[in-house]
Design a protein around this motif. Structure first.
Motif, PDB file in Angstrom:
ATOM      1  N   UNK A 118      17.740  -5.907   0.818  1.00  0.00           N
ATOM      2  CA  UNK A 118      18.906  -5.285   1.771  1.00  0.00           C
ATOM      3  C   UNK A 118      19.175  -4.114   1.200  1.00  0.00           C
ATOM      4  N   UNK A 119      19.726  -3.993  -0.177  1.00  0.00           N
ATOM      5  CA  UNK A 119      20.081  -3.116  -0.802  1.00  0.00           C
ATOM      6  C   UNK A 119      19.273  -1.749  -0.950  1.00  0.00           C
ATOM      7  N   UNK A 120      17.958  -1.910  -0.493  1.00  0.00           N
ATOM      8  CA  UNK A 120      16.876  -0.887  -0.405  1.00  0.00           C
ATOM      9  C   UNK A 120      16.895  -0.226   0.723  1.00  0.00           C
ATOM     10  N   UNK A 121      17.654  -0.703   1.939  1.00  0.00           N
ATOM     11  CA  UNK A 121      17.560  -0.213   3.108  1.00  0.00           C
ATOM     12  C   UNK A 121      18.321   1.124   2.986  1.00  0.00           C
ATOM     13  N   UNK A 122      18.301   1.924   4.047  1.00  0.00           N
ATOM     14  CA  UNK A 122      19.227   3.283   3.978  1.00  0.00           C
ATOM     15  C   UNK A 122      20.664   3.008   4.289  1.00  0.00           C
ATOM     16  N   UNK A 147      21.100  -8.390  14.022  1.00  0.00           N
ATOM     17  CA  UNK A 147      21.704  -7.090  14.595  1.00  0.00           C
ATOM     18  C   UNK A 147      23.041  -6.588  13.849  1.00  0.00           C
ATOM     19  N   UNK A 148      23.222  -5.362  13.993  1.00  0.00           N
ATOM     20  CA  UNK A 148      24.167  -4.655  13.235  1.00  0.00           C
ATOM     21  C   UNK A 148      25.596  -5.307  13.479  1.00  0.00           C
ATOM     22  N   UNK A 149      26.117  -5.556  14.869  1.00  0.00           N
ATOM     23  CA  UNK A 149      27.165  -5.807  15.191  1.00  0.00           C
ATOM     24  C   UNK A 149      27.650  -7.427  14.650  1.00  0.00           C
ATOM     25  N   UNK A 150      26.653  -8.195  15.004  1.00  0.00           N
ATOM     26  CA  UNK A 150      26.888  -9.726  14.565  1.00  0.00           C
ATOM     27  C   UNK A 150      26.973  -9.567  12.975  1.00  0.00           C
ATOM     28  N   UNK A 151      26.070  -9.097  12.417  1.00  0.00           N
ATOM     29  CA  UNK A 151      26.257  -8.818  10.928  1.00  0.00           C
ATOM     30  C   UNK A 151      27.515  -8.420  10.404  1.00  0.00           C
ATOM     31  N   UNK A 170      26.700   1.991   9.080  1.00  0.00           N
ATOM     32  CA  UNK A 170      25.612   1.909   7.819  1.00  0.00           C
ATOM     33  C   UNK A 170      24.790   0.865   8.379  1.00  0.00           C
ATOM     34  N   UNK A 171      25.261  -0.243   8.669  1.00  0.00           N
ATOM     35  CA  UNK A 171      24.398  -1.504   9.062  1.00  0.00           C
ATOM     36  C   UNK A 171      23.242  -1.048  10.289  1.00  0.00           C
ATOM     37  N   UNK A 172      23.896  -0.374  11.215  1.00  0.00           N
ATOM     38  CA  UNK A 172      23.046   0.176  12.287  1.00  0.00           C
ATOM     39  C   UNK A 172      22.125   1.164  11.893  1.00  0.00           C
ATOM     40  N   UNK A 173      22.589   2.067  11.054  1.00  0.00           N
ATOM     41  CA  UNK A 173      21.668   3.045  10.456  1.00  0.00           C
ATOM     42  C   UNK A 173      20.604   2.336   9.773  1.00  0.00           C
ATOM     43  N   UNK A 174      20.901   1.249   8.925  1.00  0.00           N
ATOM     44  CA  UNK A 174      19.747   0.458   8.175  1.00  0.00           C
ATOM     45  C   UNK A 174      18.939  -0.132   8.846  1.00  0.00           C
ATOM     46  N   UNK A 175      19.133  -0.746   9.870  1.00  0.00           N
ATOM     47  CA  UNK A 175      18.279  -1.463  10.949  1.00  0.00           C
ATOM     48  C   UNK A 175      17.413  -0.459  11.523  1.00  0.00           C
ATOM     49  N   UNK A 176      17.758   0.552  11.872  1.00  0.00           N
ATOM     50  CA  UNK A 176      17.145   1.694  12.749  1.00  0.00           C
ATOM     51  C   UNK A 176      16.306   2.538  11.437  1.00  0.00           C
ATOM     52  N   UNK A 179      19.731   7.416   8.245  1.00  0.00           N
ATOM     53  CA  UNK A 179      21.162   7.657   7.552  1.00  0.00           C
ATOM     54  C   UNK A 179      22.166   7.153   8.704  1.00  0.00           C
ATOM     55  N   UNK A 180      23.208   6.699   8.269  1.00  0.00           N
ATOM     56  CA  UNK A 180      24.272   6.043   9.332  1.00  0.00           C
ATOM     57  C   UNK A 180      24.790   7.423  10.068  1.00  0.00           C
ATOM     58  N   UNK A 181      24.946   8.870   9.460  1.00  0.00           N
ATOM     59  CA  UNK A 181      25.431   9.701  10.379  1.00  0.00           C
ATOM     60  C   UNK A 181      24.583  10.148  11.341  1.00  0.00           C
ATOM     61  N   UNK A 182      23.159   9.553  11.671  1.00  0.00           N
ATOM     62  CA  UNK A 182      22.455  10.266  12.734  1.00  0.00           C
ATOM     63  C   UNK A 182      22.401   8.879  13.787  1.00  0.00           C
ATOM     64  N   UNK A 183      23.208   7.863  13.559  1.00  0.00           N
ATOM     65  CA  UNK A 183      23.491   6.833  14.664  1.00  0.00           C
ATOM     66  C   UNK A 183      24.075   7.528  15.904  1.00  0.00           C
ATOM     67  N   UNK A 184      23.502   7.729  17.193  1.00  0.00           N
ATOM     68  CA  UNK A 184      23.976   8.530  18.153  1.00  0.00           C
ATOM     69  C   UNK A 184      25.290   8.023  18.676  1.00  0.00           C
ATOM     70  N   UNK A 185      26.136   9.135  18.975  1.00  0.00           N
ATOM     71  CA  UNK A 185      27.519   8.706  19.211  1.00  0.00           C
ATOM     72  C   UNK A 185      27.606   7.661  20.367  1.00  0.00           C
ATOM     73  N   UNK A 186      26.560   7.647  21.384  1.00  0.00           N
ATOM     74  CA  UNK A 186      26.398   6.813  22.603  1.00  0.00           C
ATOM     75  C   UNK A 186      26.533   5.486  21.954  1.00  0.00           C
ATOM     76  N   UNK A 187      25.442   5.242  21.006  1.00  0.00           N
ATOM     77  CA  UNK A 187      25.247   3.859  20.652  1.00  0.00           C
ATOM     78  C   UNK A 187      26.398   3.397  19.610  1.00  0.00           C
TER      79      UNK A 187
END
Length: 197
Positions: A118-122, A147-151, A170-176, A179-187
Motif C-alpha cells: 500500500x505504501x508504494x501506491x501514489x 474502494x476509496x470511500x469505504x476504505x 489520496x486513496x482515490x488517486x492511489x486506486x486510479x 496523483x490525488x490532485x488529478x482526481x476529477x472534480x466531478x468524481x
C-alpha cells in the motif's frame, strides 16, 4: 494564466493524439491519449524530461519548473522551452513528440510493475498503510476491492483523531494510479455526496 499559450500548444500537439488539458501543479497539464507530456504554467510551455532529455534540456539552458508544496520547493520533470524553441513550431513539436513517446514507455513500464504494498501506491505512505491495516485493509488488492470511500470510512471509524478529506482524494488517486490532485472534480463531488449520506 495566459490561455492563448495553452490553446496554441494544444493545437500544435494535435498530431500526437487526442489532446486534452487538466489543471495541475498550479497550471495545466497537457495530455495526448491519456499520457501527460507537457505543462503550461506561468505563461510558459514546459516539456516533460526523462534522464536523456533532461541532459539535453540543461545543455539548451531550459529551466525545470519548481512549485511549492506545503512551503517546500518541488523540482518537477517539466522544463520551460526557451522563446526561440517555443516560437519554432517544428522544433517544439519534435521535442514534444520525443517527450510523449518516453512518457508512454515510462507509464507502461510502471503499469507492468504494479506495487504490492500500500505504501508504494501514489499519494500513500507507511503511515497510511498502517492506518489501513488497523482498519482491516491489508494489501493493494483489498484496497482496490474495498474502494476509496469505504476504505476512508473504515479508517475514520478505527482512527481516534480527525481524518482529513485529502486522505479520501489520496486513496482515490492511489486506486486510479494518479496523483490525488488529478482526481476529477466531478468524481470528488460524487464521493463527497456519497460520504455525506
Amino acid at each position: 494564466m495566459d490561455k492563448p499559450i495553452l490553446k496554441d500548444s494544444m493545437r500544435l500537439f494535435e498530431p500526437l493524439g487526442r489532446i486534452k488539458s487538466r489543471s495541475m501543479f498550479g497550471g495545466f497539464g497537457i495530455f495526448a491519449d491519456e499520457t501527460m507530456f507537457a505543462l503550461v504554467v506561468h505563461n510558459k510551455l514546459h516539456i516533460r524530461a526523462d534522464s536523456t532529455l533532461r541532459k539535453q534540456f540543461k545543455q539548451l539552458g531550459f529551466e525545470p519548473y519548481i512549485y511549492h508544496k506545503r512551503g517546500f520547493p518541488v523540482v518537477t520533470k517539466y522544463f520551460a522551452l526557451s522563446e526561440e524553441w517555443y516560437n519554432d513550431s517544428e522544433k517544439a513539436l519534435e521535442i514534444a513528440r520525443a517527450a510523449h513517446a518516453r512518457a508512454q514507455v515510462e507509464k507502461s513500464s510502471q503499469a507492468e510493475t504494479k506495487p504490492t504494498r500500500i505504501k508504494d501506491l501514489p499519494n500513500l505512505r507507511l503511515a497510511t498503510e498502517r492506518m489501513l491495516k488497523k482498519a482491516g485493509i491489508e494489501d493493494v488488492q483489498q484496497l482496490h476491492q474495498t474502494g476509496s470511500l469505504e476504505a476512508f470510512k473504515a479508517i475514520r471509524n478505527s482512527h481516534t483523531s480527525e481524518v482529513s478529506l485529502e486522505l479520501l482524494w489520496s486513496l482515490e488517486g492511489a486506486i486510479q494510479g494518479t496523483h490525488w490532485s488529478v482526481v476529477p472534480l466531478a468524481r470528488r463531488e460524487e464521493l463527497l455526496a456519497r460520504l455525506q449520506h
